[in-house]
Scaffold this motif. Structure first.
Motif, mmCIF file in Angstrom:
data_model
loop_
_atom_site.group_PDB
_atom_site.id
_atom_site.type_symbol
_atom_site.label_atom_id
_atom_site.label_comp_id
_atom_site.label_asym_id
_atom_site.label_seq_id
_atom_site.Cartn_x
_atom_site.Cartn_y
_atom_site.Cartn_z
ATOM 1 N N GLY B 76 1.535 24.740 -14.973
ATOM 2 C CA GLY B 76 1.169 25.647 -13.883
ATOM 3 C C GLY B 76 1.166 27.108 -14.284
ATOM 4 N N ASN B 266 5.646 30.055 -12.656
ATOM 5 C CA ASN B 266 4.807 29.867 -11.465
ATOM 6 C C ASN B 266 5.518 29.115 -10.355
ATOM 7 N N SER B 267 6.786 28.728 -10.580
ATOM 8 C CA SER B 267 7.404 27.873 -9.564
ATOM 9 C C SER B 267 8.892 28.156 -9.465
ATOM 10 N N ASP B 268 9.530 27.484 -8.501
ATOM 11 C CA ASP B 268 10.973 27.670 -8.317
ATOM 12 C C ASP B 268 11.768 27.237 -9.547
ATOM 13 N N HIS B 290 0.371 32.636 -8.982
ATOM 14 C CA HIS B 290 0.247 32.020 -7.659
ATOM 15 C C HIS B 290 -1.113 31.308 -7.600
ATOM 16 N N ASP B 301 1.506 26.216 -2.930
ATOM 17 C CA ASP B 301 2.703 27.025 -3.147
ATOM 18 C C ASP B 301 3.938 26.401 -2.509
ATOM 19 N N ARG B 302 4.307 26.839 -1.278
ATOM 20 C CA ARG B 302 5.637 26.519 -0.745
ATOM 21 C C ARG B 302 5.918 25.041 -0.544
ATOM 22 N N SER B 304 4.306 22.376 -2.200
ATOM 23 C CA SER B 304 3.706 21.499 -3.215
ATOM 24 C C SER B 304 4.746 20.562 -3.831
ATOM 25 N N GLY B 307 5.198 21.928 -8.869
ATOM 26 C CA GLY B 307 5.050 23.374 -8.984
ATOM 27 C C GLY B 307 5.271 24.117 -7.681
ATOM 28 N N LYS B 308 6.230 23.666 -6.915
ATOM 29 C CA LYS B 308 6.563 24.330 -5.642
ATOM 30 C C LYS B 308 6.969 25.786 -5.871
ATOM 31 N N LEU B 309 6.306 26.698 -5.160
ATOM 32 C CA LEU B 309 6.611 28.136 -5.283
ATOM 33 C C LEU B 309 7.104 28.627 -3.934
ATOM 34 N N TRP B 313 9.071 32.942 -5.107
ATOM 35 C CA TRP B 313 8.104 33.863 -4.492
ATOM 36 C C TRP B 313 8.841 34.930 -3.686
#
Lengths: 338, 338
Positions: B76, B266-268, B290, B301-302, B304, B307-309, B313
């Motif tokens: 990601g 790109n993610s948490d 993002h 993003d939030r 997913s 690749g949860k972001l 973020w």
């Protein structure tokens, strides 16, 4: 017009001189001995022959630059390991330095023995006792605090026999070998049973080897947000990885991800690293430092407590690996002799 | 004499031309856009401004070359991670390819579901099922056999949407960023939750990042003397280290031994790496990709699955880290678009 021609000629001569210098440089280097602290002989020749083979473009043994990985053990290979591993000296010194904060050590083994300089009592605590000492001196602080402690120690502690900082007890011939390999496109790594956080703070300056090329044993480290609200890495008193014996090829695979073509050690703890290196395809170099010089350094091998050289020696003889005779092959041992 | 002067003049002009070319080269480079796939704007400017600050000799934010460490997440951040992590696609393909040797899989979950293309059944097996699939496909062979399997897969497997090798689904702007940083004295590392042995075989060619600069999750590896009498490293079905979340700064400390000054994720799973990077002294850069471009790549993003972001973020907004808007900031996404 004359001025212009004169200028052109002068400029030309300067340029020719510069151009010639640039062209001549490699030859000049080739004529300067890159390993002046190695006596002429089979040991030195086996090293320079190997490097010539793998760096000769078009030769059958040519190795591309990215694959020129060289790994070196540290204790007994790059610096002295007697009368005991220097990391133990560090741990002992740390117990003494922090004893005022630990009144309980006055009555608890193995700390009591160490603080009383009771070497018999310390020996009685065995490996378990030593691990206890290493655990308390290598944990309970952040990685950055630990690095500062190590640097303080390397600048103040003195070796009991040589009365010099431990980081001066490095082998001049090996420093030259590291430089020589790098000049020939090798990437040099340390692969040591020593603690990685104990080695990294000083190796860049002393060996020219940056932290990311130091592989070693490690303790568990925990990421946390510290009291100040800043993230930090806390060292815990738990062993995570022992980079010794079979751990060396495992560590090489984990940290480097490529099989070395050149490896140097001095003890049975290096056997598997040398086997792993030597068993690869193409030209390979495996070498051992044999400590034969009680006068300038130490003499020990098959029965030594630290740096025992027994099985690896037999394997070296069987496989035709280089065994360096320190007394015979090294003109200089330490940089301060020069 | 005339001939000599003429020769001198000719030689001079050639040399002047060459000298001028050499002197002119850096200027020519400076004028060529090093990040042509990034649209002009705040994102691109924040990157080039940072690099200018840390590379300006004598400036207050100057960072010496050895400390210019840059770390990049992979899934990601450097290549696509949808519809699911590519390493899972590899594992699924390996189950299918080796099924004839495992008749028991026809009746055992989660393998049965996978072989039947029963995605509901596979989802029901949950994370435990996925770990089982990863374990059997990533162990029971030597490290070298595994590397060959990975390279076979990268050359034959195709992405379900883009119908291209997975290694072509890398982000052109990030390839340019890697090259740009290296041209400015940075050492670029991958620090990924992906398996280190899955990434190393192809990253040197695709990203210009050599194996020794790839940090990732790993399984236990065992050194042994194989049936042929040759030493080998056998991959065991046991997880050793998960290089994700808090594991990322731990992995950076273990493998690199220096805190990065530049990090991109790109993610948490990248939050702690970015926190660790940003909290160091001096100039620091932290960035997030993002995914906002459903047309050219994916938008998520939030919420997913891959690749949860979310937390990262929020932290980026709070701390003023760069958040790249893929749709707006990237002129080109994939190299094959050009």
């Amino acid at each position: 017009m004359f001025a212009l021609v004169a200028f052109a000629l002068r400029f030309t001569s300067v340029v020719i001189f510069l151009a010639f210098s640039l062209v001549a440089l490699p030859h000049a280097n080739a004529q300067t001995d890159p390993l002046p602290s190695w006596n002429e002989g089979a040991a030195k020749k086996s090293i320079t022959d190997f490097v010539a083979r793998v760096t000769t473009q078009g030769g059958t043994d040519f190795v591309p630059v990215p694959e020129r990985i060289a790994t070196f053990d540290n204790d007994g290979t790059l610096w002295t390991e007697q009368p005991f591993y220097f990391q133990l000296a560090f741990a002992f010194d740390r117990v003494k330095a922090t004893a005022p904060r630990h009144p309980e050590w006055k009555t608890t083994q193995p700390f009591k023995a160490l603080l009383d300089n009771d070497m018999k009592g310390l020996a009685a605590a065995g490996e378990k006792g030593l691990l206890q000492i290493v655990a308390v001196t290598h944990a309970g602080m952040t990685t950055e605090e630990f690095a500062r402690t190590v640097l303080d120690w390397t600048s103040t502690a003195r070796h009991p026999r040589f009365h010099r900082p431990y980081t001066e007890l490095v082998y001049q011939p090996m420093l030259e070998l590291l430089t020589y390999l790098r000049a020939n496109g090798f990437k040099t790594f340390v692969v040591s049973g020593g603690g990685v956080e104990f080695m990294r703070p000083w190796m860049e300056k002393v060996y020219g080897i940056p932290p990311e090329q130091v592989v070693g044993s490690s303790g568990v480290v925990k990421f946390q947000i510290g009291a100040s609200g800043k993230p930090e890495l806390m060292k815990l008193p738990k062993i995570e990885f022992v980079d010794d014996g079979s751990g060396k090829p495992v560590g090489i695979n984990r940290f480097i991800g490529r099989r070395p073509i050149f490896a140097f050690g001095n003890s049975d703890g290096d056997l598997q690293m040398l086997q792993w290196t030597a068993a690869g395809e193409g030209a390979r170099f495996a070498g051992l430092v044999h400590h034969t010089d009680a006068e300038r350094e130490y003499a020990y091998d098959r029965s030594s407590k630290f740096g025992k050289l027994d099985k690896a020696w037999d394997e070296a003889v069987k496989r035709g690996w280089l065994v360096v005779d320190m007394k015979q092959d090294w003109k200089t041992v330490f940089p301060f002799e020069k």
